[in-house]
Design a protein around this motif. Structure first.
Motif, mmCIF file in Angstrom:
data_model
loop_
_atom_site.group_PDB
_atom_site.id
_atom_site.type_symbol
_atom_site.label_atom_id
_atom_site.label_comp_id
_atom_site.label_asym_id
_atom_site.label_seq_id
_atom_site.Cartn_x
_atom_site.Cartn_y
_atom_site.Cartn_z
ATOM 1 N N THR A 47 6.516 -5.183 -18.060
ATOM 2 C CA THR A 47 7.128 -4.077 -17.468
ATOM 3 C C THR A 47 8.576 -4.030 -17.246
ATOM 4 N N HIS A 70 -4.633 -5.381 -7.595
ATOM 5 C CA HIS A 70 -3.600 -4.485 -6.919
ATOM 6 C C HIS A 70 -2.447 -4.311 -7.521
ATOM 7 N N LYS A 98 0.547 -1.103 -0.081
ATOM 8 C CA LYS A 98 -0.017 0.173 0.004
ATOM 9 C C LYS A 98 0.922 1.177 0.117
ATOM 10 N N PRO A 108 2.880 2.249 -4.118
ATOM 11 C CA PRO A 108 2.663 3.602 -4.858
ATOM 12 C C PRO A 108 2.946 4.814 -4.637
ATOM 13 N N GLU A 109 2.794 4.951 -3.328
ATOM 14 C CA GLU A 109 3.071 6.402 -2.853
ATOM 15 C C GLU A 109 4.642 6.602 -3.225
ATOM 16 N N LEU A 152 6.620 5.253 -5.452
ATOM 17 C CA LEU A 152 6.689 5.349 -6.892
ATOM 18 C C LEU A 152 6.465 6.601 -7.278
ATOM 19 N N THR A 153 5.322 7.295 -6.739
ATOM 20 C CA THR A 153 5.098 8.572 -7.096
ATOM 21 C C THR A 153 6.147 9.665 -6.633
ATOM 22 N N SER A 197 -2.740 -1.968 -10.549
ATOM 23 C CA SER A 197 -2.956 -0.682 -10.496
ATOM 24 C C SER A 197 -1.515 0.377 -10.549
ATOM 25 N N PHE A 198 -0.427 -0.269 -10.209
ATOM 26 C CA PHE A 198 0.580 0.455 -10.165
ATOM 27 C C PHE A 198 1.501 -0.121 -11.493
ATOM 28 N N LYS A 199 1.215 -0.877 -12.282
ATOM 29 C CA LYS A 199 2.008 -1.490 -13.278
ATOM 30 C C LYS A 199 2.581 -0.472 -14.165
ATOM 31 N N ASP A 200 1.824 0.462 -14.526
ATOM 32 C CA ASP A 200 2.419 1.518 -15.406
ATOM 33 C C ASP A 200 3.681 2.393 -14.503
ATOM 34 N N GLN A 201 3.512 2.586 -13.370
ATOM 35 C CA GLN A 201 4.468 3.240 -12.582
ATOM 36 C C GLN A 201 5.728 2.446 -12.351
#
Length: 241
Positions: free
Chosen positions: A172, A115, A64, A67-68, A70-71, A118-122
Motif C-alpha cells: 500500500t 477490516h 470505523k 474509511p469515511e 478517506l472518502t 476493506s479500505f486498503k485501496d483507499q
C-alpha cells in the motif's frame, strides 16, 4: 509552540479545574498537563496559526471513522492531511473477545485483518501523496497472563495482530511503525522488576497496565517529528532543529 486546543466531543474524564472543557479552546500546555493525568477519550484539534500547524486526533478505536475520512479526503483533496498516523489493535482485541473465546485467536485476528483490508485501496491512493503511518501494537503489562481467558491478557496474541496488519497493508505504501514494540517491551520488563510510579507527569506509570508511561510517549513523538520533518529540513542529520 503557543498552540491552542479545542476538545470537540464529550468530557469522558478529561476535566479541567473549571469543569468540562468540551468545545472550548485552551492552551496546548494546559491540555498536555491534563493528558498526563487523564486518558483521552474524545476528539481534539490543535492549531498554531503562527506556523500554519493543524492536528486532529480522532477517537476512532476500531477505525470505523477512518474509511469515511478517506472518502472525504479523496473527494476534497484540499482537506487531505500531510501526515496520517493510525492504530487500532488493542481495542479490536476487546471488541472481538467473544469470537476469541468461541473460535480462537486466529478467527478473532481474521476480523481485524479483514477490516483493514476493506479500505486498503483507499489507503494506497492516499499514501501515494501523503505520509501514512500504521503503528503496531505495543507490548503492555496487561499481556502477562499466558493462559488468560481474555485476549488482551495473553502476550502471544500481540504479534498475531501485528502480523495481520503488516499483511493487510502490504503493497500500500503505508509505513509500518514497528520501532515502538521493543521500546515498550523494555518498559514492561522494567515495570515488572520495579513498579515505578512518578506523578504528576507519569513518565513512569507502571500501575497502568494498558498504557506506557510518558517516558515512552515523548520518545514516540520525537520519532514522528524527526522522521517527518527531516524530509523537508534537508540537514543531513538525524534530528530536527
Amino acid at each position: 509552540m503557543n498552540a491552542s486546543v479545542e476538545l470537540t466531543t464529550g468530557c469522558n474524564g478529561l476535566v479541567s479545574r473549571t469543569g468540562c472543557t468540551q468545545g472550548k479552546w485552551l492552551s496546548a500546555a494546559a491540555l498536555e498537563a491534563e493528558l498526563h493525568t487523564f486518558k483521552l477519550w474524545q476528539n481534539i484539534e490543535v492549531r498554531d496559526l503562527g506556523v500554519n500547524f493543524h492536528l486532529t486526533y480522532y477517537w476512532d478505536t476500531l477505525l470505523k471513522i477512518l474509511p469515511e475520512k478517506l472518502t472525504e479526503w479523496e473527494q476534497h483533496p484540499h482537506r487531505s492531511p500531510t501526515l496520517v498516523i493510525i492504530a487500532a489493535a488493542l481495542h479490536w482485541m476487546e471488541a472481538t473477545q467473544d469470537v476469541y473465546q468461541s473460535q480462537g485467536p486466529e478467527a478473532a485476528v481474521a476480523l481485524y485483518r479483514t477490516h483493514i483490508s476493506s479500505f486498503k485501496d483507499q489507503l494506497t491512493r492516499l499514501a501515494a501523496n501523503t505520509t501514512v503511518v500504521f503503528k503496531l501494537l505495543d507490548d503492555l503489562r496487561r499481556a502477562s497472563e499466558p493462559n488468560a481467558w481474555k485476549a488482551i491478557n495473553t502476550r502471544s496474541n500481540y504479534p498475531l495482530y501485528n502480523k495481520a496488519a503488516v499483511a493487510a497493508l502490504s503493497g500500500t505504501g503505508v509505513i509500518i511503525w514497528d520501532s515502538t514494540v521493543p521500546l515498550s517491551r523494555a518498559y514492561t520488563l522494567r515495570c515488572e522488576a520495579q513498579l515505578l510510579h512518578t506523578p504528576p507527569w507519569h513518565y513512569w506509570n507502571c500501575q497502568d497496565p494498558c498504557h506506557v508511561g510518558y517516558i515512552l510517549v515523548d520518545q514516540y513523538a520525537d520519532m514522528i517529528i524527526n522522521n517527518y520533518c527531516n524530509k523537508y529540513m534537508n540537514l543531513g542529520q538525524d534530528f530536527c532543529v
